[in-house]
Design a protein around this motif. Structure first.
Motif, mmCIF file in Angstrom:
data_model
loop_
_atom_site.group_PDB
_atom_site.id
_atom_site.type_symbol
_atom_site.label_atom_id
_atom_site.label_comp_id
_atom_site.label_asym_id
_atom_site.label_seq_id
_atom_site.Cartn_x
_atom_site.Cartn_y
_atom_site.Cartn_z
ATOM 1 N N ILE A 51 0.854 -1.190 0.000
ATOM 2 C CA ILE A 51 0.000 0.000 0.000
ATOM 3 C C ILE A 51 0.890 1.240 0.000
ATOM 4 C CG2 ILE A 51 -1.668 1.327 1.375
ATOM 5 C CD1 ILE A 51 -2.819 -1.108 -0.085
ATOM 6 N N ASP A 52 0.562 2.190 -0.860
ATOM 7 C CA ASP A 52 1.336 3.424 -0.950
ATOM 8 C C ASP A 52 0.634 4.606 -0.296
ATOM 9 O OD1 ASP A 52 3.637 2.505 -2.656
ATOM 10 O OD2 ASP A 52 1.951 1.932 -3.930
ATOM 11 N N ALA A 53 -0.693 4.570 -0.258
ATOM 12 C CA ALA A 53 -1.480 5.656 0.325
ATOM 13 C C ALA A 53 -2.905 5.137 0.497
ATOM 14 C CB ALA A 53 -1.459 6.889 -0.577
ATOM 15 N N ALA A 54 -3.751 5.936 1.169
ATOM 16 C CA ALA A 54 -5.119 5.474 1.425
ATOM 17 C C ALA A 54 -6.102 6.627 1.429
ATOM 18 C CB ALA A 54 -5.183 4.739 2.767
ATOM 19 N N LEU A 55 -7.328 6.315 1.013
ATOM 20 C CA LEU A 55 -8.479 7.206 1.130
ATOM 21 C C LEU A 55 -9.459 6.527 2.082
ATOM 22 C CD1 LEU A 55 -9.113 8.244 -2.590
ATOM 23 C CD2 LEU A 55 -7.972 9.568 -0.808
ATOM 24 N N LEU A 56 -9.815 7.211 3.165
ATOM 25 C CA LEU A 56 -10.640 6.625 4.214
ATOM 26 C C LEU A 56 -11.907 7.433 4.437
ATOM 27 C CD1 LEU A 56 -7.843 6.187 6.932
ATOM 28 C CD2 LEU A 56 -8.481 4.569 5.133
ATOM 29 N N ASP A 57 -13.050 6.824 4.179
ATOM 30 C CA ASP A 57 -14.313 7.438 4.582
ATOM 31 C C ASP A 57 -14.326 7.433 6.108
ATOM 32 O OD1 ASP A 57 -16.909 8.379 4.776
ATOM 33 O OD2 ASP A 57 -17.836 6.520 4.108
ATOM 34 N N VAL A 58 -14.614 8.563 6.726
ATOM 35 C CA VAL A 58 -14.588 8.649 8.192
ATOM 36 C C VAL A 58 -15.678 7.782 8.796
ATOM 37 C CG1 VAL A 58 -14.858 10.167 10.188
ATOM 38 C CG2 VAL A 58 -13.553 10.941 8.208
ATOM 39 N N GLN A 59 -16.921 8.005 8.376
ATOM 40 C CA GLN A 59 -18.063 7.295 8.960
ATOM 41 C C GLN A 59 -18.388 6.067 8.127
ATOM 42 O OE1 GLN A 59 -18.029 9.183 12.098
ATOM 43 N NE2 GLN A 59 -19.884 8.000 11.933
ATOM 44 N N LEU A 60 -18.237 4.904 8.740
ATOM 45 C CA LEU A 60 -18.596 3.644 8.098
ATOM 46 C C LEU A 60 -19.857 3.108 8.760
ATOM 47 C CD1 LEU A 60 -15.000 2.126 8.009
ATOM 48 C CD2 LEU A 60 -16.204 3.292 6.143
ATOM 49 N N ALA A 61 -20.530 2.186 8.121
ATOM 50 C CA ALA A 61 -21.784 1.655 8.652
ATOM 51 C C ALA A 61 -21.597 1.039 10.036
ATOM 52 C CB ALA A 61 -22.369 0.629 7.691
ATOM 53 N N ASP A 62 -20.431 0.476 10.301
ATOM 54 C CA ASP A 62 -20.198 -0.190 11.583
ATOM 55 C C ASP A 62 -19.284 0.607 12.515
ATOM 56 O OD1 ASP A 62 -17.893 -0.543 10.072
ATOM 57 O OD2 ASP A 62 -17.524 -2.564 10.817
ATOM 58 N N GLY A 63 -19.123 1.891 12.274
ATOM 59 C CA GLY A 63 -18.261 2.710 13.140
ATOM 60 C C GLY A 63 -17.492 3.720 12.316
ATOM 61 N N ASP A 64 -16.242 3.920 12.689
ATOM 62 C CA ASP A 64 -15.409 4.876 11.954
ATOM 63 C C ASP A 64 -14.153 4.189 11.431
ATOM 64 O OD1 ASP A 64 -13.388 4.924 14.062
ATOM 65 O OD2 ASP A 64 -14.743 6.221 15.180
ATOM 66 N N SER A 65 -13.382 4.925 10.663
ATOM 67 C CA SER A 65 -12.169 4.364 10.054
ATOM 68 C C SER A 65 -10.913 4.694 10.852
ATOM 69 C CB SER A 65 -12.020 4.877 8.620
ATOM 70 O OG SER A 65 -11.866 6.287 8.612
ATOM 71 N N ALA A 115 -1.224 14.797 -3.756
ATOM 72 C CA ALA A 115 -0.625 15.327 -2.525
ATOM 73 C C ALA A 115 -0.162 14.192 -1.615
ATOM 74 C CB ALA A 115 -1.619 16.226 -1.801
ATOM 75 N N LEU A 116 -0.946 13.125 -1.518
ATOM 76 C CA LEU A 116 -0.549 11.976 -0.702
ATOM 77 C C LEU A 116 0.731 11.338 -1.231
ATOM 78 C CD1 LEU A 116 -3.985 10.248 -0.090
ATOM 79 C CD2 LEU A 116 -2.597 11.497 1.586
ATOM 80 N N LEU A 117 0.797 11.161 -2.539
ATOM 81 C CA LEU A 117 1.968 10.529 -3.121
ATOM 82 C C LEU A 117 3.180 11.446 -3.065
ATOM 83 C CD1 LEU A 117 0.277 8.621 -6.046
ATOM 84 C CD2 LEU A 117 0.901 7.786 -3.766
ATOM 85 N N ASP A 118 2.972 12.759 -3.174
ATOM 86 C CA ASP A 118 4.068 13.707 -2.994
ATOM 87 C C ASP A 118 4.605 13.638 -1.576
ATOM 88 O OD1 ASP A 118 3.860 14.528 -5.609
ATOM 89 O OD2 ASP A 118 2.834 16.417 -5.150
ATOM 90 N N SER A 119 3.702 13.530 -0.587
ATOM 91 C CA SER A 119 4.148 13.455 0.809
ATOM 92 C C SER A 119 4.881 12.142 1.054
ATOM 93 C CB SER A 119 2.978 13.613 1.780
ATOM 94 O OG SER A 119 2.140 12.481 1.764
ATOM 95 N N ARG A 120 4.466 11.075 0.382
ATOM 96 C CA ARG A 120 5.129 9.786 0.508
ATOM 97 C C ARG A 120 6.542 9.873 -0.058
ATOM 98 N NH1 ARG A 120 5.934 5.645 -2.996
ATOM 99 N NH2 ARG A 120 6.184 3.611 -2.064
ATOM 100 N N THR A 121 6.691 10.537 -1.190
ATOM 101 C CA THR A 121 8.012 10.712 -1.805
ATOM 102 C C THR A 121 8.917 11.523 -0.905
ATOM 103 O OG1 THR A 121 7.015 10.588 -3.994
ATOM 104 C CG2 THR A 121 9.201 11.555 -3.849
ATOM 105 N N ALA A 122 8.371 12.578 -0.282
ATOM 106 C CA ALA A 122 9.166 13.422 0.613
ATOM 107 C C ALA A 122 9.654 12.629 1.821
ATOM 108 C CB ALA A 122 8.348 14.636 1.070
ATOM 109 N N VAL A 123 8.801 11.759 2.363
ATOM 110 C CA VAL A 123 9.183 10.966 3.526
ATOM 111 C C VAL A 123 10.229 9.930 3.159
ATOM 112 C CG1 VAL A 123 8.314 9.238 5.169
ATOM 113 C CG2 VAL A 123 7.016 11.316 4.766
ATOM 114 N N THR A 124 10.071 9.243 2.011
ATOM 115 C CA THR A 124 10.995 8.185 1.643
ATOM 116 C C THR A 124 12.335 8.724 1.157
ATOM 117 O OG1 THR A 124 10.051 8.037 -0.576
ATOM 118 C CG2 THR A 124 9.191 6.522 1.097
#
Length: 126
Positions: A51-65, A115-124
């Motif tokens: 996994i290189d990055a993630a998109l997370l819906d905050v509210q899920l049917a069974d709680g949160d992410s 932006a997520l992938l740019d931040s990943r590149t900056a960290v690595t």
């Protein structure tokens, strides 16, 4: 932007998940998911090491992410929350996380993943 990276998708609304998955693929990336429950996404992270990055819906049917976000933080992987609610429902410890306001469009998803992938590149590279 590097193409062909794996984006974890956690979204419990089937039509939204399908649309986001299509957009991620259109951008040249591979969709990890979609996962409709936090437990499923965490289990996936335990077996999937690409996994290189993630998109997370905050509210899920069974709680949160937030359990997924905790695991991504532990692994130093970038992620963005997606929510139709105000950003106030995101815990203080995620104050640096990107927030994608729903409903979203292709361009906002493209920019957020970039932006997520740019931040990943900056960290690595540091």
């Amino acid at each position: 932007m590097n193409l062909g990276l794996r984006i974890l998708l956690v979204e419990d609304e089937a039509l939204i998940a399908m649309m986001l998955g299509d957009w991620i693929a259109e951008l040249g990336h591979v969709v990890g998911g979609p996962h409709h429950h936090a437990a499923s996404a965490v289990a996936y992270l335990d077996t999937e090491n690409t996994i290189d990055a993630a998109l997370l819906d905050v509210q899920l049917a069974d709680g949160d992410s937030f359990p997924v976000a905790d695991e991504l933080v532990r692994r130093n992987l970038p992620f963005a929350f997606m929510t139709g609610l105000s950003g106030e429902n995101i815990r203080r410890r995620y104050s640096d996380a990107l927030v994608l306001t729903k409903p979203c469009d292709f361009e906002s998803v493209r920019a957020t993943i970039g932006a997520l992938l740019d931040s990943r590149t900056a960290v690595t590279s540091s």
